[in-house]
Motif scaffolding. Structure first.
Motif, PDB file in Angstrom:
ATOM      1  N   TYR A  99       0.855  -1.270  -0.056  1.00  0.00           N
ATOM      2  CA  TYR A  99       0.124   0.065   0.225  1.00  0.00           C
ATOM      3  C   TYR A  99       0.797   1.262  -0.055  1.00  0.00           C
ATOM      4  O   TYR A  99       0.622   2.300  -0.468  1.00  0.00           O
ATOM      5  CB  TYR A  99      -0.895   0.246   1.168  1.00  0.00           C
ATOM      6  N   GLY A 100       2.065   1.147   0.597  1.00  0.00           N
ATOM      7  CA  GLY A 100       3.202   2.264   0.608  1.00  0.00           C
ATOM      8  C   GLY A 100       2.752   3.597   1.541  1.00  0.00           C
ATOM      9  O   GLY A 100       1.892   3.160   2.521  1.00  0.00           O
ATOM     10  N   TRP A 101       3.048   4.648   1.069  1.00  0.00           N
ATOM     11  CA  TRP A 101       3.013   5.874   1.828  1.00  0.00           C
ATOM     12  C   TRP A 101       2.520   6.972   0.898  1.00  0.00           C
ATOM     13  O   TRP A 101       2.572   6.771  -0.069  1.00  0.00           O
ATOM     14  CB  TRP A 101       4.342   6.187   2.614  1.00  0.00           C
ATOM     15  N   TRP A 112      -4.286   7.837   3.954  1.00  0.00           N
ATOM     16  CA  TRP A 112      -3.110   8.863   4.153  1.00  0.00           C
ATOM     17  C   TRP A 112      -2.322   8.384   5.130  1.00  0.00           C
ATOM     18  O   TRP A 112      -2.546   7.750   6.105  1.00  0.00           O
ATOM     19  CB  TRP A 112      -3.812  10.195   4.696  1.00  0.00           C
ATOM     20  N   ASN A 113      -0.780   8.347   4.813  1.00  0.00           N
ATOM     21  CA  ASN A 113      -0.070   7.410   5.848  1.00  0.00           C
ATOM     22  C   ASN A 113       1.408   8.321   5.579  1.00  0.00           C
ATOM     23  O   ASN A 113       1.777   8.449   4.529  1.00  0.00           O
ATOM     24  CB  ASN A 113       0.053   5.984   5.351  1.00  0.00           C
ATOM     25  N   ASN A 118       0.903   0.351  10.171  1.00  0.00           N
ATOM     26  CA  ASN A 118      -0.140   0.435  11.240  1.00  0.00           C
ATOM     27  C   ASN A 118      -1.136   1.335  10.767  1.00  0.00           C
ATOM     28  O   ASN A 118      -0.653   2.699  10.185  1.00  0.00           O
ATOM     29  CB  ASN A 118       0.168   0.487  12.649  1.00  0.00           C
ATOM     30  N   ALA A 119      -2.479   1.246  10.771  1.00  0.00           N
ATOM     31  CA  ALA A 119      -3.461   2.216  10.510  1.00  0.00           C
ATOM     32  C   ALA A 119      -4.844   2.057  11.285  1.00  0.00           C
ATOM     33  O   ALA A 119      -4.912   1.229  12.017  1.00  0.00           O
ATOM     34  CB  ALA A 119      -3.823   2.361   9.125  1.00  0.00           C
ATOM     35  N   VAL A 120      -5.516   3.120  10.980  1.00  0.00           N
ATOM     36  CA  VAL A 120      -6.956   2.861  11.530  1.00  0.00           C
ATOM     37  C   VAL A 120      -7.900   2.905  10.520  1.00  0.00           C
ATOM     38  O   VAL A 120      -7.827   3.731   9.361  1.00  0.00           O
ATOM     39  CB  VAL A 120      -7.351   4.154  12.475  1.00  0.00           C
TER      40      VAL A 120
END
Length: 146
Positions: A99-101, A112-113, A118-120
């Motif tokens: 998925y990358g950044w 958006w990273n 880790n994410a929500v």
């Protein structure tokens, strides 16, 4: 009038500073090795522009208020606001490495990273949305507050 923040967290991309520093040496080495000296201003201009764009995505700040979720990168732009009334659920989520950044479309919707896996995962009334963070538990807990 702004609502008081229930949650505020910034995450920076750790290897980004090294990558920017290393990239500066490439054109310097090429120009000093006797390549076309008339190209120097163009190479330098492209390098400065690329560095500004790159640095713009080094840090992602997430602010949660009673009314909205605010996302903003390093210089405050790009930024996005999500109405809290649209949030159905918010759960910690582990994203695949591919998925990358940055800001991108994924099979889970927009993401958006700044860095990491880790994410929500927000389930909104009309779509899903991923917010990358190194504090997924804290962000999910803040979004669970009413």
């Amino acid at each position: 009038m702004d609502c008081p923040a229930l949650y505020r967290h910034s995450q920076a991309s750790p290897p980004a500073v090294w990558l920017v520093a290393c990239c500066w040496w490439i054109p310097v080495a090429l120009l000093s090795a006797g390549h076309d000296p008339e190209a120097a201003p163009y190479v330098l201009g492209i390098l400065v522009a690329a560095t500004v764009v790159y640095v713009s995505f080094l840090r992602l700040t997430v602010i949660v208020t009673h009314a909205e979720i605010r996302l903003a990168y390093t210089f405050g732009w790009p930024r996005r606001r999500i109405d809290r009334g649209r949030v159905i659920s918010a759960v910690p989520h582990r994203i695949p490495w591919w998925y990358g950044w940055g800001i991108r479309w994924t099979p889970k919707g927009w993401m958006w990273n700044a860095w990491g896996r880790n994410a929500v995962l927000l389930t909104l009334t009309d779509r899903e949305f991923l917010i990358g963070t190194d504090d997924a538990g804290g962000l999910a807990a803040a979004l669970a507050l009413h």
